[in-house]
Design an enzyme around this catalytic site. Structure first.
Site, short mmCIF file in Angstrom:
data_model
loop_
_atom_site.label_atom_id
_atom_site.label_comp_id
_atom_site.label_asym_id
_atom_site.label_seq_id
_atom_site.Cartn_x
_atom_site.Cartn_y
_atom_site.Cartn_z
N CYS A 112 0.86 -1.25 -0.22
CA CYS A 112 -0.01 -0.17 -0.12
C CYS A 112 0.66 1.23 0.11
O CYS A 112 2.18 1.34 0.54
CB CYS A 112 -1.11 -0.11 1.30
SG CYS A 112 -2.03 -1.16 1.28
N ARG A 158 4.11 -0.31 -4.68
CA ARG A 158 3.80 -0.70 -3.44
C ARG A 158 2.66 -1.70 -3.25
O ARG A 158 2.19 -2.51 -2.27
CB ARG A 158 3.71 0.26 -2.62
CG ARG A 158 4.81 1.25 -2.63
CD ARG A 158 4.69 2.54 -1.42
NE ARG A 158 4.71 2.10 -0.20
CZ ARG A 158 5.63 1.74 0.54
NH1 ARG A 158 7.17 2.22 0.42
NH2 ARG A 158 5.55 1.54 1.87
N TRP A 162 -2.60 -2.96 -1.52
CA TRP A 162 -2.03 -4.60 -1.78
C TRP A 162 -3.06 -5.03 -0.62
O TRP A 162 -2.52 -4.70 0.74
CB TRP A 162 -0.84 -4.46 -1.32
CG TRP A 162 -0.16 -5.81 -1.60
CD1 TRP A 162 -0.02 -6.37 -2.72
CD2 TRP A 162 0.27 -6.71 -0.59
NE1 TRP A 162 0.66 -7.57 -2.55
CE2 TRP A 162 0.66 -7.67 -1.51
CE3 TRP A 162 -0.06 -7.08 0.79
CZ2 TRP A 162 0.83 -9.17 -0.40
CZ3 TRP A 162 0.08 -8.09 1.52
CH2 TRP A 162 0.75 -9.19 0.77
N ASN A 167 -1.51 2.21 5.61
CA ASN A 167 -0.64 1.19 5.01
C ASN A 167 -0.22 0.72 6.23
O ASN A 167 0.22 1.13 7.26
CB ASN A 167 0.71 2.02 4.45
CG ASN A 167 1.87 1.12 4.25
OD1 ASN A 167 1.16 -0.11 3.90
ND2 ASN A 167 2.96 1.74 4.06
N GLY A 168 -0.55 -0.62 6.24
CA GLY A 168 0.01 -1.53 7.40
C GLY A 168 -1.26 -2.58 7.84
O GLY A 168 -2.03 -2.63 7.01
N GLU A 173 18.45 -17.09 -7.22
CA GLU A 173 17.98 -15.62 -7.55
C GLU A 173 17.34 -15.66 -9.05
O GLU A 173 16.36 -14.94 -9.32
CB GLU A 173 18.92 -14.79 -7.68
CG GLU A 173 18.84 -13.18 -7.94
CD GLU A 173 17.85 -12.47 -7.29
OE1 GLU A 173 17.19 -12.94 -6.22
OE2 GLU A 173 17.28 -11.46 -7.90
N LYS A 200 13.77 -14.66 -9.96
CA LYS A 200 13.30 -13.81 -11.18
C LYS A 200 12.28 -14.24 -12.09
O LYS A 200 11.33 -13.57 -12.41
CB LYS A 200 14.67 -13.32 -11.88
CG LYS A 200 15.55 -12.30 -11.01
CD LYS A 200 14.96 -10.88 -10.81
CE LYS A 200 14.31 -10.80 -9.43
NZ LYS A 200 15.07 -10.41 -8.45
N GLU A 259 8.70 -14.91 -10.45
CA GLU A 259 7.96 -13.61 -9.74
C GLU A 259 7.25 -12.73 -10.88
O GLU A 259 6.41 -11.99 -10.92
CB GLU A 259 8.55 -12.93 -8.92
CG GLU A 259 9.82 -12.13 -9.57
CD GLU A 259 10.46 -11.30 -8.21
OE1 GLU A 259 9.90 -10.92 -7.43
OE2 GLU A 259 11.79 -11.01 -8.63
N HIS A 273 19.91 -35.93 -4.92
CA HIS A 273 19.22 -36.43 -3.86
C HIS A 273 17.78 -35.86 -3.91
O HIS A 273 17.03 -35.96 -2.98
CB HIS A 273 19.69 -35.48 -2.45
CG HIS A 273 21.23 -35.84 -2.31
ND1 HIS A 273 21.70 -37.01 -1.72
CD2 HIS A 273 22.31 -34.92 -2.60
CE1 HIS A 273 23.06 -36.85 -1.81
NE2 HIS A 273 23.53 -35.70 -2.15
N LYS A 277 6.42 -3.98 -3.79
CA LYS A 277 7.76 -3.72 -3.60
C LYS A 277 8.29 -3.71 -2.36
O LYS A 277 9.34 -4.13 -1.89
CB LYS A 277 8.13 -2.40 -4.32
CG LYS A 277 9.71 -2.23 -4.28
CD LYS A 277 10.28 -2.56 -5.39
CE LYS A 277 11.91 -2.35 -5.53
NZ LYS A 277 12.66 -3.24 -6.30
O1 M6R Z 1 13.34 -4.04 0.53
P1 M6R Z 1 13.97 -5.41 0.90
O2 M6R Z 1 15.25 -5.58 0.21
O3 M6R Z 1 14.01 -5.85 2.34
O4 M6R Z 1 12.96 -6.46 0.28
C1 M6R Z 1 13.13 -7.88 0.41
C2 M6R Z 1 12.29 -8.53 -0.67
O5 M6R Z 1 10.89 -8.42 -0.27
C3 M6R Z 1 12.69 -8.26 -1.94
O6 M6R Z 1 13.90 -8.58 -1.95
C4 M6R Z 1 12.03 -9.00 -3.02
O7 M6R Z 1 12.08 -10.64 -2.76
C5 M6R Z 1 12.40 -8.71 -4.44
N1 M6R Z 1 11.50 -7.48 -4.90
C6 M6R Z 1 12.20 -9.94 -5.43
O8 M6R Z 1 12.61 -9.23 -6.60
#
Ligand code: M6R
Length: 609
Positions: free
Chosen positions: A2, A27, A74, A100-101, A482, A486, A489, A505, A604
């Protein structure tokens, strides 16, 4: 999770709020809304879906006002729909709130307020705030907000307005961020600084249990008891241009291409080829203190966790200090053991991730030394740690982290070298050779980016697969994780990252012609082992793509496709191997028509647990 924004000033209020919302959209984006005050009447418009739909609705049926608040959501409590979209109203419709929260005790509060006669219209937790402020309202909005928030448990950044105390916005926070922008006869409240940069660079960050009360002429800062506060004004140097797409189709692609510069910016000024030294004067922890460190615990979430995992290899190899790496969301609930000789490194791009912040607070209770690796200056995590090592990546708008990942790895490489130096684990010659290797990285990254077109062509052949496996070993095991993150997501293709040696395994059972494997196989200490893993897959008719050194002739006969990268010091290959995987995921998602910058269900900055 949010985004909230509020504005009072002479500019067109709806335009300022809508432009601001667009910059906060990363957000959360399942519904959006705006409320403005016009001749002392509140006008509200809300829609289910993205901000573009709210914009369209406002074009078709405009509203105007002299001040207002807006929100991009969100969903946590209550499904995404128009009624559950913010702003939320009290019974009279003269008071609105954006939030937000999460209000954890909203159900008992709601029951009580209902019993007192309040009429609820939504399934959200936020609506209780509007009714509580209504309940306590006498003549001053800030006093009513103060009383209301004492009843709340959970996390919130809120902005409230009421026509019964008109011309005023009241903001308060516990948990999620709230930045107050100070302009010339205009004031803003926002979830982050991005919407503010085109209006002002003078920002005040609210701390927990602080409030801002502003009208067109002035802003005052008070605590929850009403005492005045003197707040520091920060001058933010990020320019508004940094949050534009600059000709790229998506922010993610632009941010991928910014990586060589971001790594340069993060390294620059912090290491010297003359002295062979890394300089960390700015971080706020002295060498005397750091020299006593016997153990490091890295705590993070998501992509930052993967950067931390790379950091573990850097620190263990260079500084020879044992490193544990922990998911913040798990660590905080563990009976973990820490002491004063442990350095807790909390990595967070936003510096606002609720799990990481909560883990940091638990770590501090155990008196461990804490260091943040953050991108957002003055964010909550950066403020609460004893030391901060900033990454210089600039604002990252794409929800999928890319350039901040590289910047985090650069910061961690510096930290590892610094710890190695102050603990006397490397000599000047070794140090110089690592510094040189790091300095060459950005140019090598540029060479990889020059191949973007061929990676796009390659991606075309893989858009219709439903599963992917990513394998790497040693320092490239985190890159396998990673790369898989990517892909899943942004393209919604199921992908798993695994250490190559673990294949036999279990995961090897998955291999068939429908499950391509991406192997990360630079010439390093595990190269031969990776070749064995490749043979195991080939025997089972799996299709293999490999990220390998361009001078590696042997790999071509063993896999189906090779993405070449320049050779480099093996320890620092993650800077190079990550790039093709980001581009591969980006092009697959883009070709599939996915919403690359705002993938479904994500946000984000995850400011809820
Ligand atoms: O702001 P942060 O680095 O603490 O965020 C952590 C994760 O939410 C963030 O790295 C998330 O996994 C990425 N946006 C994914 O690409």
């Amino acid at each position: 999770m949010c985004g909230i924004i509020g504005y009072i000033g002479k500019k067109n209020v709806v335009s300022v709020l809508m432009e601001g919302l667009k910059k906060l959209e990363y957000r959360g984006y399942d519904s959006a809304g705006i409320a403005v005050v016009n001749r002392n009447r509140v006008k509200i418009r809300r829609v289910k879906g993205k901000i573009s739909l709210l914009e369209k609705s406002l074009e078709e049926k405009p509203i105007e006002g002299s001040y207002g608040v807006a929100h991009t959501r969100w969903a946590t409590h209550g499904r995404p729909c128009e009624e559950n979209a913010h702003p939320h109203r009290d019974c009279t419709g003269t008071l609105v709130v954006v939030h937000n929260g999460i209000i954890e005790n909203y159900l008992p509060l709601k029951e009580k307020l209902k019993a007192e006669g309040h009429k609820f219209r939504t399934e959200t937790d936020t609506e209780v705030i509007a009714h509580l402020v209504e309940k306590y309202f006498n003549s001053s909005l800030e006093k009513a907000v103060q009383k209301a928030i004492r009843k709340l448990e959970g996390a919130y950044a809120i902005a409230v307005l009421s026509t019964k105390d008109s011309g005023k916005i009241v903001a308060a926070k516990v948990g999620p961020p709230a930045a107050i922008g100070l302009g010339e006869k205009e004031f803003f409240i926002s979830s982050d600084i991005n919407p503010l940069l085109s209006h002002t660079q003078k920002i005040v960050f609210l701390e927990d249990e602080e409030m801002a009360v502003f009208n067109e002429n002035e802003v005052k800062f008070i605590d929850y008891k009403g005492n005045s506060l003197e707040k520091r004004v920060d001058h933010i140097s990020w320019s508004p241009l940094m949050i534009e797409k600059g000709g790229f189709k998506h922010f993610m692609l632009k941010e991928i291409f910014e990586q060589p510069q971001v790594v340069r910016d993060t390294l620059n000024g912090r290491m010297s080829l003359d002295s062979g030294k890394v300089c960390m004067d700015e971080i706020g922890l002295s060498p005397q203190v750091l020299r006593k460190i016997k153990r490091v615990v890295i705590i993070a979430c998501g992509t930052s966790y993967h950067a931390g995992l790379v950091g573990k290899y850097f620190i263990e190899t260079l500084a020879q200090i044992p490193v544990d790496i922990e998911f913040a969301s798990e660590y905080r609930y563990r009976d973990f053991i820490l002491d004063k000789e442990t350095l807790a490194v909390v990595i967070s791009q936003s510096g606002e991730t609720a799990d990481s912040l909560a883990a940091l607070r638990s770590v501090k209770e155990k008196k461990a030394l804490s260091l943040a690796v953050c991108n957002v200056v003055n964010s909550s995590i950066a403020r609460e740690t004893e030391g901060v090592l900033y990454t210089h990546a600039g604002p990252e708008i794409g929800v999928a982290a890319t350039k901040t990942f590289s910047a985090q790895m650069a910061a961690l490489a510096l930290l590892a070298l610094y710890l190695a130096q102050i603990k006397g684990k490397i000599n000047k010659k070794e140090s110089l050779s690592y510094i040189q290797a790091l300095q060459r990285i950005p140019h090598k990254m540029e060479k990889i980016l020059n191949q973007a077109e061929s990676i796009e062509k390659l991606a075309l052949d893989f858009v219709s697969f439903s599963h992917f496996l990513y394998l790497g070993r040693w320092v490239n095991f985190p890159i396998a994780l990673e790369g898989a993150l990517k892909l899943k997501e942004i393209s919604y293709i199921h992908a798993e990252g695994y250490p190559g040696g673990e294949m036999k395994h279990g995961p090897i059972a998955l291999i068939d012609e429908k499950m391509p494997t991406m192997v990360i196989v630079p010439k390093d200490r595990v190269y031969e082992k990776m070749l064995s893993n490749i043979s195991e897959i080939k025997t089972r008719v799996g299709y293999i793509l490999a990220v390998a050194f361009e001078n590696d002739k042997e790999i071509h006969g063993r896999v189906d496709k090779v993405i070449p990268i320049p050779s480099a010091n093996p320890l620092f290959t993650p800077f190079l191997t990550a790039l093709p995987l980001q581009l591969f995921a980006y092009y697959i998602a883009s070709i599939r028509g996915a919403d690359v910058d705002q993938p479904r269900n994500l946000a984000k900055s995850v400011t809820v647990e």
